[in-house]
Design a protein around this motif. Structure first.
Motif, PDB file in Angstrom:
ATOM      1  N   ILE A  83      37.946  30.589  43.313  1.00 22.51           N
ATOM      2  CA  ILE A  83      36.864  30.925  42.373  1.00 22.51           C
ATOM      3  C   ILE A  83      37.442  31.186  40.987  1.00 22.51           C
ATOM      4  CG2 ILE A  83      35.163  32.702  41.775  1.00 22.51           C
ATOM      5  CD1 ILE A  83      34.622  32.971  44.829  1.00 22.51           C
ATOM      6  N   LEU A  84      38.525  31.935  40.934  1.00 22.23           N
ATOM      7  CA  LEU A  84      39.182  32.241  39.664  1.00 22.23           C
ATOM      8  C   LEU A  84      39.644  30.961  38.969  1.00 22.23           C
ATOM      9  CD1 LEU A  84      40.236  34.609  37.873  1.00 22.23           C
ATOM     10  CD2 LEU A  84      42.356  34.450  39.170  1.00 22.23           C
ATOM     11  N   ALA A  85      40.306  30.076  39.704  1.00 17.22           N
ATOM     12  CA  ALA A  85      40.812  28.831  39.126  1.00 17.22           C
ATOM     13  C   ALA A  85      39.669  27.924  38.675  1.00 17.22           C
ATOM     14  CB  ALA A  85      41.695  28.108  40.140  1.00 17.22           C
ATOM     15  N   GLU A  86      38.619  27.814  39.491  1.00 19.26           N
ATOM     16  CA  GLU A  86      37.474  26.965  39.126  1.00 19.26           C
ATOM     17  C   GLU A  86      36.781  27.466  37.864  1.00 19.26           C
ATOM     18  OE1 GLU A  86      35.020  26.950  42.612  1.00 19.26           O
ATOM     19  OE2 GLU A  86      36.490  25.793  43.772  1.00 19.26           O
ATOM     20  N   ASN A  87      36.594  28.780  37.775  1.00 20.60           N
ATOM     21  CA  ASN A  87      35.920  29.334  36.599  1.00 20.60           C
ATOM     22  C   ASN A  87      36.791  29.245  35.349  1.00 20.60           C
ATOM     23  OD1 ASN A  87      33.279  30.140  37.477  1.00 20.60           O
ATOM     24  ND2 ASN A  87      34.311  31.617  38.793  1.00 20.60           N
ATOM     25  N   GLU A  88      38.089  29.406  35.509  1.00 23.83           N
ATOM     26  CA  GLU A  88      38.980  29.246  34.358  1.00 23.83           C
ATOM     27  C   GLU A  88      38.917  27.807  33.853  1.00 23.83           C
ATOM     28  OE1 GLU A  88      43.582  29.936  32.887  1.00 23.83           O
ATOM     29  OE2 GLU A  88      43.084  30.267  34.989  1.00 23.83           O
ATOM     30  N   ALA A  89      38.946  26.845  34.773  1.00 22.23           N
ATOM     31  CA  ALA A  89      38.854  25.433  34.377  1.00 22.23           C
ATOM     32  C   ALA A  89      37.508  25.142  33.714  1.00 22.23           C
ATOM     33  CB  ALA A  89      39.058  24.537  35.591  1.00 22.23           C
ATOM     34  N   LEU A  90      36.435  25.665  34.265  1.00 23.21           N
ATOM     35  CA  LEU A  90      35.097  25.461  33.702  1.00 23.21           C
ATOM     36  C   LEU A  90      35.013  26.012  32.280  1.00 23.21           C
ATOM     37  CD1 LEU A  90      32.051  24.663  34.293  1.00 23.21           C
ATOM     38  CD2 LEU A  90      31.744  27.093  34.745  1.00 23.21           C
ATOM     39  N   LEU A  91      35.473  27.253  32.104  1.00 21.27           N
ATOM     40  CA  LEU A  91      35.415  27.870  30.774  1.00 21.27           C
ATOM     41  C   LEU A  91      36.324  27.148  29.785  1.00 21.27           C
ATOM     42  CD1 LEU A  91      35.281  31.623  31.793  1.00 21.27           C
ATOM     43  CD2 LEU A  91      33.490  30.327  30.626  1.00 21.27           C
ATOM     44  N   THR A  92      37.489  26.737  30.236  1.00 25.87           N
ATOM     45  CA  THR A  92      38.409  26.021  29.355  1.00 25.87           C
ATOM     46  C   THR A  92      37.806  24.699  28.891  1.00 25.87           C
ATOM     47  OG1 THR A  92      40.297  27.022  30.472  1.00 25.87           O
ATOM     48  CG2 THR A  92      40.751  25.092  29.161  1.00 25.87           C
ATOM     49  N   ASP A  93      37.078  24.034  29.796  1.00 25.90           N
ATOM     50  CA  ASP A  93      36.428  22.763  29.429  1.00 25.90           C
ATOM     51  C   ASP A  93      35.225  22.973  28.515  1.00 25.90           C
ATOM     52  OD1 ASP A  93      38.245  21.319  30.914  1.00 25.90           O
ATOM     53  OD2 ASP A  93      36.924  21.120  32.668  1.00 25.90           O
ATOM     54  N   LYS A  94      34.461  24.028  28.735  1.00 23.34           N
ATOM     55  CA  LYS A  94      33.211  24.244  27.992  1.00 23.34           C
ATOM     56  C   LYS A  94      33.422  24.884  26.625  1.00 23.34           C
ATOM     57  CE  LYS A  94      30.327  22.913  31.246  1.00 23.34           C
ATOM     58  NZ  LYS A  94      29.451  21.793  31.116  1.00 23.34           N
ATOM     59  N   LEU A  95      34.392  25.768  26.539  1.00 26.48           N
ATOM     60  CA  LEU A  95      34.606  26.480  25.270  1.00 26.48           C
ATOM     61  C   LEU A  95      35.359  25.605  24.279  1.00 26.48           C
ATOM     62  CD1 LEU A  95      35.588  29.993  26.672  1.00 26.48           C
ATOM     63  CD2 LEU A  95      33.413  29.339  25.650  1.00 26.48           C
ATOM     64  N   THR A  96      35.128  25.882  23.004  1.00 23.29           N
ATOM     65  CA  THR A  96      35.825  25.143  21.948  1.00 23.29           C
ATOM     66  C   THR A  96      36.256  26.110  20.861  1.00 23.29           C
ATOM     67  OG1 THR A  96      33.754  24.687  20.773  1.00 23.29           O
ATOM     68  CG2 THR A  96      34.517  23.014  22.355  1.00 23.29           C
ATOM     69  N   GLY A  97      37.165  25.655  20.051  1.00 20.98           N
ATOM     70  CA  GLY A  97      37.569  26.403  18.859  1.00 20.98           C
ATOM     71  C   GLY A  97      38.066  27.805  19.145  1.00 20.98           C
ATOM     72  N   ASP A  98      37.538  28.763  18.324  1.00 23.95           N
ATOM     73  CA  ASP A  98      37.977  30.158  18.423  1.00 23.95           C
ATOM     74  C   ASP A  98      37.617  30.785  19.773  1.00 23.95           C
ATOM     75  OD1 ASP A  98      39.103  30.101  15.924  1.00 23.95           O
ATOM     76  OD2 ASP A  98      37.364  31.007  14.919  1.00 23.95           O
ATOM     77  N   GLN A 135      46.940  32.879  53.484  1.00 18.46           N
ATOM     78  CA  GLN A 135      46.538  32.243  54.726  1.00 18.46           C
ATOM     79  C   GLN A 135      45.372  31.313  54.423  1.00 18.46           C
ATOM     80  OE1 GLN A 135      45.668  35.173  57.675  1.00 18.46           O
ATOM     81  NE2 GLN A 135      47.791  35.856  57.829  1.00 18.46           N
ATOM     82  N   LYS A 136      45.387  30.151  55.034  1.00 20.58           N
ATOM     83  CA  LYS A 136      44.346  29.156  54.802  1.00 20.58           C
ATOM     84  C   LYS A 136      42.982  29.738  55.161  1.00 20.58           C
ATOM     85  CE  LYS A 136      43.469  24.290  55.437  1.00 20.58           C
ATOM     86  NZ  LYS A 136      43.936  23.051  56.030  1.00 20.58           N
ATOM     87  N   GLY A 137      42.041  29.632  54.225  1.00 20.24           N
ATOM     88  CA  GLY A 137      40.684  30.112  54.447  1.00 20.24           C
ATOM     89  C   GLY A 137      40.504  31.617  54.309  1.00 20.24           C
ATOM     90  N   SER A 138      41.556  32.324  53.874  1.00 19.89           N
ATOM     91  CA  SER A 138      41.455  33.784  53.755  1.00 19.89           C
ATOM     92  C   SER A 138      40.549  34.178  52.578  1.00 19.89           C
ATOM     93  CB  SER A 138      42.837  34.402  53.561  1.00 19.89           C
ATOM     94  OG  SER A 138      43.346  34.085  52.280  1.00 19.89           O
ATOM     95  N   TYR A 139      40.108  35.410  52.600  1.00 20.27           N
ATOM     96  CA  TYR A 139      39.276  35.955  51.521  1.00 20.27           C
ATOM     97  C   TYR A 139      39.999  35.834  50.180  1.00 20.27           C
ATOM     98  CZ  TYR A 139      36.797  39.398  48.686  1.00 20.27           C
ATOM     99  OH  TYR A 139      36.111  40.034  47.675  1.00 20.27           O
ATOM    100  N   LEU A 140      41.281  36.154  50.162  1.00 26.50           N
ATOM    101  CA  LEU A 140      42.039  36.115  48.909  1.00 26.50           C
ATOM    102  C   LEU A 140      42.180  34.688  48.395  1.00 26.50           C
ATOM    103  CD1 LEU A 140      43.425  37.796  46.808  1.00 26.50           C
ATOM    104  CD2 LEU A 140      45.494  37.733  48.166  1.00 26.50           C
ATOM    105  N   GLN A 141      42.397  33.741  49.294  1.00 29.83           N
ATOM    106  CA  GLN A 141      42.482  32.349  48.858  1.00 29.83           C
ATOM    107  C   GLN A 141      41.153  31.893  48.251  1.00 29.83           C
ATOM    108  OE1 GLN A 141      42.790  29.218  51.774  1.00 29.83           O
ATOM    109  NE2 GLN A 141      43.947  27.933  50.367  1.00 29.83           N
ATOM    110  N   LYS A 142      40.041  32.307  48.854  1.00 32.15           N
ATOM    111  CA  LYS A 142      38.729  31.947  48.315  1.00 32.15           C
ATOM    112  C   LYS A 142      38.539  32.532  46.917  1.00 32.15           C
ATOM    113  CE  LYS A 142      36.640  31.446  52.846  1.00 32.15           C
ATOM    114  NZ  LYS A 142      35.784  32.016  53.873  1.00 32.15           N
ATOM    115  N   GLN A 143      38.968  33.769  46.730  1.00 30.17           N
ATOM    116  CA  GLN A 143      38.848  34.411  45.417  1.00 30.17           C
ATOM    117  C   GLN A 143      39.727  33.718  44.387  1.00 30.17           C
ATOM    118  OE1 GLN A 143      36.436  36.740  44.804  1.00 30.17           O
ATOM    119  NE2 GLN A 143      35.936  36.181  46.911  1.00 30.17           N
ATOM    120  N   MET A 144      40.922  33.304  44.789  1.00 32.39           N
ATOM    121  CA  MET A 144      41.805  32.576  43.878  1.00 32.39           C
ATOM    122  C   MET A 144      41.186  31.232  43.488  1.00 32.39           C
ATOM    123  SD  MET A 144      44.478  34.318  43.058  1.00 32.39           S
ATOM    124  CE  MET A 144      45.550  33.058  42.427  1.00 32.39           C
TER     125      MET A 144
END
Length: 102
Positions: free
Chosen positions: A32-47, A21-30
């Motif tokens: 956050i999960l997607a943003e942090n995965e993208a952030l870590l993928t961009d910042k981390l390198t190599g191994d 549902q738009k604006g639901s708690y679960l959507q907000k958590q998803m």
């Protein structure tokens, strides 16, 4: 009544066609999960990046298998309820009204 097995076979029933549902708690958590995965993928390198992506992929596989297990167990439990409802008429007490009319 439609034949549910036939409907499932022809793809007219899709239990996975669900969303948040738009604006639901679960959507907000998803988000956050997607943003942090993208952030870590961009910042981390190599191994470190390789290890993180391996962790994320393994986590998704475990989650998927867990969801499948829950679905199977729930489906089987529902089938047992249906079977018990129609196949077993035993109960701790007898039905006096039923016995009078038999």
């Amino acid at each position: 009544m439609k034949n549910i097995i036939k409907e499932l076979y022809y793809g007219n029933i899709d239990p996975q066609a669900r969303g948040f549902q738009k604006g639901s708690y679960l959507q907000k958590q998803m988000n956050i999960l997607a943003e942090n995965e993208a952030l870590l993928t961009d910042k981390l390198t190599g191994d470190e990046k390789k290890a993180f992506l391996s962790f994320a992929n393994a986590s998704n596989i475990v989650l998927g298998e867990s969801e499948l297990d829950s679905f199977l167990v729930g489906f089987r439990l529902g089938a047992r309820f249906a079977y018990d409802t129609f196949a077993d008429n035993s109960a701790p007490y007898c039905d006096f009204l039923k016995e009078e009319f038999e």
